[in-house]
Design a protein around this motif. Structure first.
Motif, PDB file in Angstrom:
ATOM      1  N   UNK A 395       0.827  -1.216   0.000  1.00  0.00           N
ATOM      2  CA  UNK A 395       0.000   0.000   0.000  1.00  0.00           C
ATOM      3  C   UNK A 395       0.857   1.259   0.000  1.00  0.00           C
ATOM      4  N   UNK A 396       1.912   1.228   0.797  1.00  0.00           N
ATOM      5  CA  UNK A 396       2.792   2.395   0.857  1.00  0.00           C
ATOM      6  C   UNK A 396       3.443   2.625  -0.522  1.00  0.00           C
ATOM      7  N   UNK A 397       3.950   1.534  -1.125  1.00  0.00           N
ATOM      8  CA  UNK A 397       4.600   1.655  -2.438  1.00  0.00           C
ATOM      9  C   UNK A 397       3.587   2.089  -3.498  1.00  0.00           C
ATOM     10  N   UNK A 398       2.372   1.586  -3.387  1.00  0.00           N
ATOM     11  CA  UNK A 398       1.315   1.933  -4.342  1.00  0.00           C
ATOM     12  C   UNK A 398       1.004   3.425  -4.285  1.00  0.00           C
ATOM     13  N   UNK A 399       0.924   3.932  -3.053  1.00  0.00           N
ATOM     14  CA  UNK A 399       0.661   5.378  -2.882  1.00  0.00           C
ATOM     15  C   UNK A 399       1.778   6.191  -3.509  1.00  0.00           C
ATOM     16  N   UNK A 400       3.021   5.772  -3.248  1.00  0.00           N
ATOM     17  CA  UNK A 400       4.178   6.478  -3.832  1.00  0.00           C
ATOM     18  C   UNK A 400       4.107   6.449  -5.343  1.00  0.00           C
ATOM     19  N   UNK A 401       3.796   5.244  -5.896  1.00  0.00           N
ATOM     20  CA  UNK A 401       3.782   5.101  -7.355  1.00  0.00           C
ATOM     21  C   UNK A 401       2.692   5.984  -7.951  1.00  0.00           C
ATOM     22  N   UNK A 402       1.504   5.999  -7.343  1.00  0.00           N
ATOM     23  CA  UNK A 402       0.452   6.805  -7.981  1.00  0.00           C
ATOM     24  C   UNK A 402       0.657   8.297  -7.776  1.00  0.00           C
ATOM     25  N   UNK A 403       1.459   8.674  -6.782  1.00  0.00           N
ATOM     26  CA  UNK A 403       1.665  10.112  -6.563  1.00  0.00           C
ATOM     27  C   UNK A 403       2.423  10.758  -7.728  1.00  0.00           C
ATOM     28  N   UNK A 404       3.025   9.927  -8.608  1.00  0.00           N
ATOM     29  CA  UNK A 404       3.748  10.515  -9.734  1.00  0.00           C
ATOM     30  C   UNK A 404       2.810  11.238 -10.711  1.00  0.00           C
ATOM     31  N   UNK A 405       1.528  10.959 -10.595  1.00  0.00           N
ATOM     32  CA  UNK A 405       0.582  11.597 -11.518  1.00  0.00           C
ATOM     33  C   UNK A 405      -0.006  12.895 -10.946  1.00  0.00           C
ATOM     34  N   UNK A 406       0.354  13.208  -9.706  1.00  0.00           N
ATOM     35  CA  UNK A 406      -0.203  14.394  -9.038  1.00  0.00           C
ATOM     36  C   UNK A 406      -0.119  15.647  -9.915  1.00  0.00           C
ATOM     37  N   UNK A 407      -1.256  16.284 -10.134  1.00  0.00           N
ATOM     38  CA  UNK A 407      -1.275  17.546 -10.874  1.00  0.00           C
ATOM     39  C   UNK A 407      -1.205  17.402 -12.387  1.00  0.00           C
ATOM     40  N   UNK A 408      -1.029  16.176 -12.908  1.00  0.00           N
ATOM     41  CA  UNK A 408      -0.921  16.016 -14.366  1.00  0.00           C
ATOM     42  C   UNK A 408      -2.320  15.947 -14.995  1.00  0.00           C
ATOM     43  N   UNK A 409      -2.353  16.179 -16.296  1.00  0.00           N
ATOM     44  CA  UNK A 409      -3.605  16.050 -17.035  1.00  0.00           C
ATOM     45  C   UNK A 409      -3.555  14.717 -17.788  1.00  0.00           C
ATOM     46  N   UNK A 410      -4.588  13.897 -17.594  1.00  0.00           N
ATOM     47  CA  UNK A 410      -4.603  12.569 -18.214  1.00  0.00           C
ATOM     48  C   UNK A 410      -5.891  12.370 -18.989  1.00  0.00           C
ATOM     49  N   UNK A 411      -5.801  11.527 -20.022  1.00  0.00           N
ATOM     50  CA  UNK A 411      -7.019  11.179 -20.740  1.00  0.00           C
ATOM     51  C   UNK A 411      -7.637   9.963 -20.054  1.00  0.00           C
TER      52      UNK A 411
END
Ligand code: SAH
Ligand code: SF4
Ligand code: F3S
Length: 466
Positions: A395-411
């Protein structure tokens, strides 16, 4: 072998059932269907739902309201089986009041002789049981069942037939799974799938392409190609082709926007596939790559045919070729003989691989598999402790991994309204879930969202005007 004659026969049985159903009920008849297990099972659930709808039944969400109750079963872990017996207990009391109710069981669990014996002996109120190898016979078997009071059990040991062209009731109009192969030849020592699904069989590429073209004409823009080990797709065909070649052909289908696939066995993941993914405009940059364990010693006993180093190298190679790839995995904890040191290897690989998500499972003993006979089964409290430690790291690693998308615009492809009114959900190509305020018109559309707040495994975002 594709059997077109057989599909014609079954389509005729659908019509026969339809006539019988129209004659028999003085109300709109209803069915309840429930799926368990993997996405390949869900596809077959959708096919059965499509068939009974054609016969004239409408779907309801409670067993109590149904004239036909259908369960598609999974047996990959003991829990799945226990749930089915629980449901059957509940159904028994409903059927006491509603004698004409039909109960149908099918899927992987029905391939186990002990299960069949138990259903025959203790659950005689179940009307129809069939397995994975004669799945295509459902209309015919259902017709027989409508014409008899007794229990029908028809389970085959093997079949090399592939029957195409049955109707299906897709959950989403714009995305769906497509089977590209059936069965498995890998015999991982813990796993029951090869026993209940039989040997690996690939569908002909032309049949797959044709199906996808038809789906696209019907509004589908995202497909998930499904198999237990897609990386060995096509090896046994008369004119062998590789999975990467199939992907290239699927890519050419006009109107299709996204291609996903599952599952990749690390031992068969080729450089050609990595290259194809890297170049492709449609194949999503998400790869589910089950590691099962990080310990080379355990992997060997599991019969996975790769070791810790090879898995880490593979992940490295994929990340170099496709830097934005999202990786997910499956992990088993408490395999027989797993020591604290073995378990630490698992933690180590999780730490190094930066998975976006990892599905963690407690080892479940499946009778008939080699691991079930191994002596050194791990005590429950030890497994539970390891499971909890693994889960918190994942869970900790998952949170870190998904935080890379913070503030980005995605389709994202907008899938459905969430439980909260006015809040819609969709997925990025990385399979990341995004919730955002939206409206019904957006369902099935691709829209741009800004990912504002990371909620662990999903984001809360806002629509971005183009
Ligand atoms: N073909 C896929 C997996 C299909 S089963 C693959 O090889 O990757 C899905 C997952 O269930 C597996 O990846 C494994 O992690 C888990 N699983 C299978 N058998 C299990 C068992 N006996 N106990 C616990 N988990 C199991
Ligand atoms: Fe089971 Fe292994 Fe086949 Fe996956 S590859 S279905 S884990 S035997
Ligand atoms: Fe379960 Fe069968 Fe899938 S055992 S995981 S439903 S192939």
């Amino acid at each position: 072998m594709i059997n077109t004659q057989e599909s014609k026969v079954q389509l005729e049985y659908i019509e026969k059932c339809k006539a019988l159903v129209a004659e028999r009920y003085d109300h709109q008849p209803a069915f309840f269907i429930q799926n368990a297990g993997c996405q390949m099972n869900s596809l077959q659930t959708e096919t059965v739902a499509g068939i009974v709808k054609k016969m004239g039944y409408e779907e309801v969400s409670r067993e109590e309201d149904a004239d036909v109750v259908i369960y598609n079963t999974c047996t990959v872990r003991e829990n799945a089986n226990l749930k089915i017996y629980g449901h059957l207990g509940h159904l028994k009391s409903i059927k006491k009041q509603k004698k004409e109710m039909k109960i149908v069981l099918f899927g992987c669990m029905m391939q186990e002789p002990e299960v069949i014996e138990k259903i025959h002996k203790d659950y005689s109120f179940v009307d129809l049981v069939f397995g994975t190898h004669n799945f295509h016979k459902f209309p015919e078997l259902f017709y027989r069942s409508l014409n008899t009071e007794g229990q029908i059990i028809d389970v085959w040991k093997e079949s090399d037939e592939i029957v195409e062209g049955m109707p299906a009731d897709r959950k989403y109009s714009f995305k769906t799974g497509v089977n590209i192969m059936f069965g498995c030849n890998n015999f991982c020592s813990y796993c029951i799938v090869p026993y209940v699904r039989g040997r690996e069989k690939s569908r002909e590429p032309e049949a797959i392409l044709q199906e996808i073209r038809e789906l696209v004409a019907d509004g589908v823009t995202e497909v998930m190609l499904l198999g237990q080990n897609v990386n060995s797709y096509g090896k046994t065909l008369e004119n062998p082709i590789t999975f990467a070649q199939l992907l290239q052909q699927v890519e050419e289908i006009e109107g299709l926007k996204r291609i996903r696939f599952m599952t990749s066995h690390p031992k068969d993941l080729s450089d050609e596939l990595i290259e194809t993914m890297a170049k492709s405009k449609k194949v999503c940059h998400h790869l589910h790559l089950p590691m099962q364990s990080g310990s080379s010693r355990i992997l060997k006993i599991m019969n996975r045919r790769y070791d810790k180093e090879k898995y880490l190298e593979l992940v490295q190679k994929i990340r170099t070729a496709i830097p934005d790839i999202s990786l997910t995995t499956d992990i088993i904890v408490g395999f027989p003989g797993e020591t604290e040191e073995d378990f630490r290897d698992t933690l180590d690989v999780v730490d190094k691989c930066d998975f976006d998500t990892a599905f963690t499972f407690i080892y479940s003993k499946r009778s008939g598999t080699p691991a079930a006979k191994m002596e050194n089964q791990i005590p429950e409290d030890v497994v539970k402790n390891r499971f909890d430690r693994l889960l918190s790291l994942v869970q900790e690693k998952g949170r870190q991994a998904s935080s890379r998308f913070q503030g980005t615009v995605q389709e994202i492809l907008v899938e459905e309204e969430s439980k909260e009114k006015g809040i819609y959900t969709g997925r990025t190509e990385y399979n990341l879930l995004v919730h955002f305020p939206g409206c019904r018109d957006l369902l099935g559309k691709y829209v741009k969202v800004r990912l504002d707040t990371c909620k662990g495994f999903y984001y809360f975002g806002t629509l971005v005007e183009e």
